[in-house]
Design a protein around this motif. Structure first.
Motif, PDB file in Angstrom:
ATOM      1  N   LYS A  11      49.373  31.188  45.709  1.00 19.97           N
ATOM      2  CA  LYS A  11      48.565  30.922  44.422  1.00 19.97           C
ATOM      3  C   LYS A  11      47.191  31.025  44.702  1.00 19.97           C
ATOM      4  N   GLY A  12      46.262  31.696  43.987  1.00 16.04           N
ATOM      5  CA  GLY A  12      44.910  31.762  44.250  1.00 16.04           C
ATOM      6  C   GLY A  12      44.405  32.729  45.056  1.00 16.04           C
ATOM      7  N   ARG A  13      45.367  33.466  45.905  1.00 18.59           N
ATOM      8  CA  ARG A  13      44.975  34.518  47.017  1.00 18.59           C
ATOM      9  C   ARG A  13      45.848  35.802  46.644  1.00 18.59           C
ATOM     10  N   PHE A  14      46.790  35.593  46.040  1.00 17.76           N
ATOM     11  CA  PHE A  14      47.229  36.984  45.698  1.00 17.76           C
ATOM     12  C   PHE A  14      47.276  37.081  44.337  1.00 17.76           C
ATOM     13  N   THR A  15      47.196  38.524  43.742  1.00 10.19           N
ATOM     14  CA  THR A  15      47.210  38.960  42.505  1.00 10.19           C
ATOM     15  C   THR A  15      48.181  39.886  42.105  1.00 10.19           C
ATOM     16  N   ILE A  16      49.275  39.788  41.303  1.00 10.81           N
ATOM     17  CA  ILE A  16      49.947  40.838  40.985  1.00 10.81           C
ATOM     18  C   ILE A  16      49.707  41.720  39.660  1.00 10.81           C
ATOM     19  N   SER A  17      49.778  42.746  39.629  1.00 11.63           N
ATOM     20  CA  SER A  17      49.288  43.480  38.307  1.00 11.63           C
ATOM     21  C   SER A  17      50.383  44.780  38.366  1.00 11.63           C
ATOM     22  N   ARG A  18      49.994  45.500  37.247  1.00 10.34           N
ATOM     23  CA  ARG A  18      50.760  46.766  36.959  1.00 10.34           C
ATOM     24  C   ARG A  18      50.115  47.687  36.253  1.00 10.34           C
ATOM     25  N   ASP A  19      50.327  48.983  36.339  1.00 10.63           N
ATOM     26  CA  ASP A  19      49.755  50.000  35.380  1.00 10.63           C
ATOM     27  C   ASP A  19      50.937  50.885  35.016  1.00 10.63           C
ATOM     28  N   ASN A  20      51.525  50.632  33.798  1.00 14.79           N
ATOM     29  CA  ASN A  20      52.738  51.328  33.377  1.00 14.79           C
ATOM     30  C   ASN A  20      52.358  53.010  33.287  1.00 14.79           C
ATOM     31  N   ALA A  21      50.987  53.245  32.696  1.00 15.15           N
ATOM     32  CA  ALA A  21      50.771  54.681  32.611  1.00 15.15           C
ATOM     33  C   ALA A  21      50.952  55.372  34.002  1.00 15.15           C
ATOM     34  N   VAL A  22      50.883  54.837  35.158  1.00 15.89           N
ATOM     35  CA  VAL A  22      51.204  55.582  36.388  1.00 15.89           C
ATOM     36  C   VAL A  22      52.533  54.856  37.107  1.00 15.89           C
ATOM     37  N   ASN A  23      53.177  53.963  36.451  1.00 13.48           N
ATOM     38  CA  ASN A  23      54.408  53.591  37.237  1.00 13.48           C
ATOM     39  C   ASN A  23      54.135  53.236  38.367  1.00 13.48           C
ATOM     40  N   THR A  24      53.314  52.117  38.325  1.00 11.87           N
ATOM     41  CA  THR A  24      52.976  51.477  39.723  1.00 11.87           C
ATOM     42  C   THR A  24      52.553  50.092  39.385  1.00 11.87           C
ATOM     43  N   ALA A  25      53.140  49.213  40.322  1.00 10.12           N
ATOM     44  CA  ALA A  25      52.674  47.914  40.596  1.00 10.12           C
ATOM     45  C   ALA A  25      51.961  47.612  41.792  1.00 10.12           C
ATOM     46  N   TYR A  26      51.026  46.486  41.665  1.00  9.58           N
ATOM     47  CA  TYR A  26      50.187  46.146  42.782  1.00  9.58           C
ATOM     48  C   TYR A  26      50.336  44.730  43.283  1.00  9.58           C
ATOM     49  N   LEU A  27      50.214  44.452  44.520  1.00 10.77           N
ATOM     50  CA  LEU A  27      49.784  43.068  45.119  1.00 10.77           C
ATOM     51  C   LEU A  27      48.473  42.913  45.704  1.00 10.77           C
ATOM     52  N   GLN A  28      47.637  42.659  45.170  1.00 13.26           N
ATOM     53  CA  GLN A  28      46.292  42.324  45.776  1.00 13.26           C
ATOM     54  C   GLN A  28      46.339  40.889  46.666  1.00 13.26           C
ATOM     55  N   MET A  29      46.081  41.300  48.056  1.00  9.41           N
ATOM     56  CA  MET A  29      46.405  40.021  48.832  1.00  9.41           C
ATOM     57  C   MET A  29      44.936  39.607  49.552  1.00  9.41           C
ATOM     58  N   ASN A  30      44.468  38.474  48.946  1.00  6.78           N
ATOM     59  CA  ASN A  30      43.147  38.104  49.856  1.00  6.78           C
ATOM     60  C   ASN A  30      43.321  37.080  50.707  1.00  6.78           C
ATOM     61  N   SER A  31      42.340  36.602  51.385  1.00  8.48           N
ATOM     62  CA  SER A  31      42.102  35.431  52.413  1.00  8.48           C
ATOM     63  C   SER A  31      43.612  35.327  53.042  1.00  8.48           C
ATOM     64  N   LEU A  32      44.108  36.590  53.753  1.00  8.27           N
ATOM     65  CA  LEU A  32      45.197  36.748  54.256  1.00  8.27           C
ATOM     66  C   LEU A  32      45.336  35.831  55.626  1.00  8.27           C
ATOM     67  N   LYS A  33      46.526  34.872  55.669  1.00 11.24           N
ATOM     68  CA  LYS A  33      46.628  34.281  56.793  1.00 11.24           C
ATOM     69  C   LYS A  33      47.688  34.700  57.918  1.00 11.24           C
ATOM     70  N   PRO A  34      47.652  34.277  59.301  1.00  6.77           N
ATOM     71  CA  PRO A  34      48.668  34.990  60.144  1.00  6.77           C
ATOM     72  C   PRO A  34      50.378  34.852  59.433  1.00  6.77           C
ATOM     73  N   GLU A  35      50.339  33.532  58.651  1.00  7.64           N
ATOM     74  CA  GLU A  35      51.743  33.115  57.984  1.00  7.64           C
ATOM     75  C   GLU A  35      52.089  34.151  56.924  1.00  7.64           C
ATOM     76  N   ASP A  36      51.363  35.105  56.557  1.00  9.86           N
ATOM     77  CA  ASP A  36      51.624  36.241  55.587  1.00  9.86           C
ATOM     78  C   ASP A  36      52.201  37.423  56.077  1.00  9.86           C
ATOM     79  N   ALA A  37      52.045  37.424  57.437  1.00 11.40           N
ATOM     80  CA  ALA A  37      52.689  38.457  58.127  1.00 11.40           C
ATOM     81  C   ALA A  37      54.095  38.768  57.938  1.00 11.40           C
ATOM     82  N   ALA A  38      54.760  39.909  57.353  1.00 18.83           N
ATOM     83  CA  ALA A  38      55.841  40.173  56.957  1.00 18.83           C
ATOM     84  C   ALA A  38      56.107  41.497  56.437  1.00 18.83           C
ATOM     85  N   VAL A  39      57.354  41.798  56.073  1.00 19.84           N
ATOM     86  CA  VAL A  39      57.607  43.144  55.510  1.00 19.84           C
ATOM     87  C   VAL A  39      57.708  42.751  54.021  1.00 19.84           C
TER      88      VAL A  39
END
Length: 126
Positions: free
Chosen positions: A65-93
Motif C-alpha cells: 500500500k502506498g507504493r504499488f498502483t494497479i490499473s487497467r485499460d479495457n480498450a487494450v485488454n491490459t492491466a498494469y502494476l506500477q511498482m515504486n520505491s521497490l525493496k529487496p523483499e519485493d523480489a519475486a515472480v
C-alpha cells in the motif's frame, strides 16, 4: 478461454520503479477482475493487488500500500502494476490472474481465479 501474458519485469535497484503489464488475449477480459500475485523462492504465493472489472475498485496488500498502483485499460485488454520505491523483499515472480464477473473488490480480492499467466521475474538488488 482467456490467456494472460505478463511483461515488464527485470532488475531494478532498491528505491527504483517498474511497471508490469498483463495482456489478455480477448476483449472479454473486461468481464474479469484482475489480480496480481507474487511468489519468492521458499515462500507462499501472495496476492498484492486486485482490480474490479471496470477498474472502479481496487484492493492492496498492506505490504505494498502506498507504493504499488494497479490499473487497467479495457480498450487494450491490459492491466498494469506500477511498482515504486521497490525493496529487496519485493523480489519475486509476479503473476496476473483473472476472475470472472467481479464487480467490486473494495471489501476483498476474489477468493478464486479462473486464469493465470506464466509470470515475470522482478529482481531488486544493488
Amino acid at each position: 478461454q482467456l490467456q494472460l501474458v505478463e511483461s515488464g519485469g527485470g532488475l531494478v535497484q532498491p528505491g527504483g520503479s517498474l511497471r508490469l503489464s498483463c495482456a489478455a488475449s480477448a476483449a472479454t477480459s473486461a468481464y474479469y477482475a484482475i489480480g496480481w500475485f507474487r511468489q519468492a523462492p521458499g515462500k507462499e504465493r501472495e496476492e498484492v493487488a486486485c482490480i474490479s472489472m471496470s477498474g472502479g475498485s481496487v484492493n492492496y496488500a498492506d505490504a505494498v500500500k502506498g507504493r504499488f498502483t494497479i490499473s487497467r485499460d479495457n480498450a487494450v485488454n491490459t492491466a498494469y502494476l506500477q511498482m515504486n520505491s521497490l525493496k529487496p523483499e519485493d523480489a519475486a515472480v509476479y503473476y496476473c490472474a483473472a476472475a470472472s464477473w467481479i464487480t467490486s473488490v473494495q471489501a476483498a480480492c476474489p477468493k478464486t481465479y479462473d486464469y493465470w499467466g506464466q509470470g515475470t521475474q522482478v529482481t531488486v538488488s544493488s
